[in-house]
Scaffold this motif. Structure first.
Motif, mmCIF file in Angstrom:
data_model
loop_
_atom_site.group_PDB
_atom_site.id
_atom_site.type_symbol
_atom_site.label_atom_id
_atom_site.label_comp_id
_atom_site.label_asym_id
_atom_site.label_seq_id
_atom_site.Cartn_x
_atom_site.Cartn_y
_atom_site.Cartn_z
ATOM 1 N N ASN A 112 19.912 78.003 69.624
ATOM 2 C CA ASN A 112 20.739 78.400 68.473
ATOM 3 C C ASN A 112 20.035 79.454 67.615
ATOM 4 O O ASN A 112 20.674 80.385 67.106
ATOM 5 N N THR A 113 18.705 79.324 67.490
ATOM 6 C CA THR A 113 17.936 80.325 66.740
ATOM 7 C C THR A 113 17.898 81.649 67.511
ATOM 8 O O THR A 113 18.068 82.728 66.926
ATOM 9 N N MET A 114 17.694 81.530 68.826
ATOM 10 C CA MET A 114 17.646 82.725 69.682
ATOM 11 C C MET A 114 18.928 83.542 69.563
ATOM 12 O O MET A 114 18.907 84.763 69.567
ATOM 13 N N LEU A 115 20.050 82.849 69.426
ATOM 14 C CA LEU A 115 21.365 83.525 69.349
ATOM 15 C C LEU A 115 21.802 83.785 67.902
ATOM 16 O O LEU A 115 22.993 83.984 67.638
ATOM 17 N N ASP A 116 20.834 83.755 66.979
ATOM 18 C CA ASP A 116 21.117 84.031 65.561
ATOM 19 C C ASP A 116 22.093 83.042 64.920
ATOM 20 O O ASP A 116 22.981 83.437 64.149
ATOM 21 N N GLU A 117 21.913 81.776 65.288
ATOM 22 C CA GLU A 117 22.590 80.651 64.628
ATOM 23 C C GLU A 117 24.108 80.706 64.566
ATOM 24 O O GLU A 117 24.703 80.669 63.486
ATOM 25 N N PRO A 118 24.757 80.757 65.706
ATOM 26 C CA PRO A 118 26.224 80.631 65.683
ATOM 27 C C PRO A 118 26.697 79.285 65.129
ATOM 28 O O PRO A 118 27.788 79.194 64.569
ATOM 29 N N LEU A 119 25.886 78.232 65.282
ATOM 30 C CA LEU A 119 26.258 76.929 64.725
ATOM 31 C C LEU A 119 25.268 76.508 63.627
ATOM 32 O O LEU A 119 24.107 76.920 63.632
ATOM 33 N N THR A 120 25.750 75.678 62.701
ATOM 34 C CA THR A 120 24.860 75.087 61.695
ATOM 35 C C THR A 120 24.088 73.918 62.327
ATOM 36 O O THR A 120 24.444 73.455 63.406
ATOM 37 N N ARG A 121 23.082 73.449 61.621
ATOM 38 C CA ARG A 121 22.338 72.291 62.134
ATOM 39 C C ARG A 121 23.244 71.074 62.284
ATOM 40 O O ARG A 121 23.143 70.332 63.249
ATOM 41 N N ASP A 122 24.098 70.869 61.304
ATOM 42 C CA ASP A 122 25.046 69.754 61.388
ATOM 43 C C ASP A 122 25.900 69.852 62.648
ATOM 44 O O ASP A 122 26.175 68.849 63.312
ATOM 45 N N GLU A 123 26.300 71.075 62.957
ATOM 46 C CA GLU A 123 27.177 71.275 64.126
ATOM 47 C C GLU A 123 26.444 71.055 65.448
ATOM 48 O O GLU A 123 27.067 70.867 66.489
ATOM 49 N N LEU A 124 25.103 71.120 65.410
ATOM 50 C CA LEU A 124 24.328 70.880 66.637
ATOM 51 C C LEU A 124 24.249 69.384 66.982
ATOM 52 O O LEU A 124 23.976 69.025 68.130
ATOM 53 N N VAL A 125 24.477 68.522 65.981
ATOM 54 C CA VAL A 125 24.275 67.078 66.192
ATOM 55 C C VAL A 125 25.081 66.528 67.373
ATOM 56 O O VAL A 125 24.522 65.821 68.223
ATOM 57 N N PRO A 126 26.378 66.845 67.489
ATOM 58 C CA PRO A 126 27.129 66.284 68.623
ATOM 59 C C PRO A 126 26.554 66.675 69.991
ATOM 60 O O PRO A 126 26.610 65.883 70.929
ATOM 61 N N PHE A 127 25.978 67.888 70.102
ATOM 62 C CA PHE A 127 25.386 68.315 71.376
ATOM 63 C C PHE A 127 24.129 67.501 71.673
ATOM 64 O O PHE A 127 23.876 67.117 72.812
ATOM 65 N N ALA A 128 23.369 67.228 70.626
ATOM 66 C CA ALA A 128 22.169 66.403 70.797
ATOM 67 C C ALA A 128 22.558 64.963 71.141
ATOM 68 O O ALA A 128 21.880 64.294 71.925
ATOM 69 N N MET A 129 23.671 64.487 70.584
ATOM 70 C CA MET A 129 24.149 63.129 70.906
ATOM 71 C C MET A 129 24.525 63.018 72.378
ATOM 72 O O MET A 129 24.294 61.993 73.013
ATOM 73 N N LYS A 130 25.118 64.083 72.926
ATOM 74 C CA LYS A 130 25.429 64.115 74.361
ATOM 75 C C LYS A 130 24.145 63.976 75.178
ATOM 76 O O LYS A 130 24.111 63.303 76.210
ATOM 77 N N GLY A 131 23.097 64.628 74.711
ATOM 78 C CA GLY A 131 21.803 64.527 75.381
ATOM 79 C C GLY A 131 21.283 63.098 75.353
ATOM 80 O O GLY A 131 20.769 62.590 76.355
ATOM 81 N N GLU A 132 21.462 62.423 74.203
ATOM 82 C CA GLU A 132 21.039 61.024 74.084
ATOM 83 C C GLU A 132 21.802 60.135 75.049
ATOM 84 O O GLU A 132 21.261 59.183 75.607
ATOM 85 N N GLU A 133 23.064 60.460 75.231
ATOM 86 C CA GLU A 133 23.887 59.669 76.150
ATOM 87 C C GLU A 133 23.311 59.753 77.557
ATOM 88 O O GLU A 133 23.221 58.752 78.281
#
Lengths: 311, 311
Positions: A112-133
């Motif tokens: 997300n940083t590499m791509l100049d933050e298209p998403l906020t940190r809050d918006e990254l949470v669901p993707f990280a939750m998928k990883g936890e799954e």
């Protein structure tokens, strides 16, 4: 867009004793590092993993870091992007300290940083939750949300996802001991009863409300006396050697609280200062070593920042 | 020492939707009044009760007001004192608004003020809890603690009793409707299941933590979305006519939240201002009257003061 980026993401303590599945906080140490490099051809690959003793998959579809980055790129419609990932595990796997969460969050924060933050940190949470799954069999947010947002995070609700950042006393130190025994998250979850007594649930949410109040009021005494768990700890503590003796040791060393980190086997205490936190970890480590159990210890303040780009 | 004192104590809303047995707040209206007069001979007597339609006992050992005053005098070793009590019920009995609590608190506050405050307000709480035990069969603090301390009170723990005063948005208005149906507290308690699903308990304490956070942050949206009860309301709402229709009516009128006050049958909403609160009560009252159910309505801010001496 940067070509190479190196990111640290923090370990986290989920549950925070009384807040099963709804509370977590980040620590300065330990944590994981990801190095991400742009490559010409599209797709995500894992090129190197260190510190995992060969336990983590190199297959990009199975590794939680690469899988969640792939998922993220698909979501933002940038599957044209290609990146190589190096994962440097700087913390133990299966420790109850949010190991998979730290890796996943480092990867997502990197892309997300590499791509100049298209998403906020809050918006990254669901993707990280998928990883936890993928990693743990259930997509909880109590590690990934504090790992991404820093500090203490309340998951008020899962449907819809509602995350609240909580304040905390700046002086609070966290003393963590990871005893070298094996407690898989899946097994630790399966031990817990599916039904509980309402009267115990009332005690628990009184303590949850007390802990949240203590954090807002920066009242360390209130935080300490609220950190009791009548529902989950009595079961999970069975998997941790000498749990109640370790508690006694921690409290005698000046701990504000003592409990299981996530699903264990790591245990943690809050302390009012670094010196006390060090005393707690060294006494617990000594007790465990007398029982021929090795351990790793970490002392750190609460991490208010979350993941960060390293120089 | 004063010879005569007149005291008002406020009605209270216990549970506050998600905080079963651990949260409550006081309102400016309704409430009860006690007039206490010194008499020469020792002992506590009830000389007059108004507004109770003859439902409350005049026997000093059975009336919660006199019984708790007797208990208090015994504790402070002043059984030489004699007082006469007039109780003026200015609120309905069996309404779920802490009717017995308001009377008991008025009596205890009166005697403690008359004797120049040998005990603090916090110290009066256990005596009021004894009164609740006599009136309702269980000595809960979620009405008496906010009635005594004012504002929102968290009962973090019962053993030992640990009360935390919580802040709240000053602009918050409370809209209460008491439908004229009978729901005794004892029956309402007995309806509740003794075992609950852990997953429901997790949802509940996520909401409790959200409500407490919302109160500290003075975030009315967060307060509103946290005020959900998946455990107790589904059962208790059965006793309240058209409960879900009343909720719809309140929310359409601009309510922040809607739920049962204590064990019912009163319902309450939070609103952002007095006008909205008035709209909510009048629409709910209209809906009930179309079903031939009478009701009483109250609109008031949160009472931050607790009991007070009247001029």
């Amino acid at each position: 867009m940067k070509d190479t980026i190196r990111v640290f993401a923090p370990a986290t303590v989920a549950n925070v004793v009384c807040g099963f599945d709804i509370l977590g906080f980040a620590v300065d140490a330990p944590g994981d590092e990801v190095i991400m490099r742009r490559k010409a051809e599209p797709g995500v690959t894992i090129t190197k993993i260190t510190g995992d003793e060969g336990r983590l998959p190199m297959d990009a579809a199975k590794n939680t870091v690469s899988a969640s980055v792939q998922h993220y790129l698909k979501h933002i419609e940038r599957t044209d992007i290609g990146v190589e990932i190096e994962l440097h595990k700087k913390m133990p796997i299966g420790s109850g300290l949010g190991s998979s969460s730290a890796s996943t969050v480092a990867g997502l924060f990197a892309i997300n940083t590499m791509l100049d933050e298209p998403l906020t940190r809050d918006e990254l949470v669901p993707f990280a939750m998928k990883g936890e799954e993928l990693a743990c069999g259930s997509g909880h947010a109590d590690n990934v949300a504090p790992a991404l947002l820093g500090g203490f995070v309340l998951i008020r609700s899962y449907e819809p996802l509602d995350l609240i950042k909580l304040p905390y006393p700046e002086s609070l130190y966290c003393a963590i001991v990871f005893p070298d025994v094996d407690v898989p998250t899946r097994d630790a979850r399966q031990m817990i009863r599916s039904k509980v007594l309402l009267k115990d649930a009332v005690i628990q949410w009184g303590n949850v409300a007390g802990l949240v109040s203590g954090l807002f009021m920066k009242d360390i005494d209130l935080i300490g006396r609220s950190m009791k768990d009548v529902l989950v700890e009595p079961v999970r503590s069975i998997l941790i050697p000498d749990f109640y003796k370790l508690r006694e040791t921690a409290m005698e060393a000046g701990a504000v609280s003592f409990g299981i980190s996530g699903s264990g086997p790591s245990v943690f205490s809050f302390a009012r200062d670094e010196e006390t936190a060090n005393r707690i970890t060294s006494r617990i480590q000594k007790h465990l070593s007398e029982r021929q159990i090795g351990s790793l210890t970490y002392v750190s303040p609460v991490n208010g920042e979350g993941p960060k780009v390293l120089g």
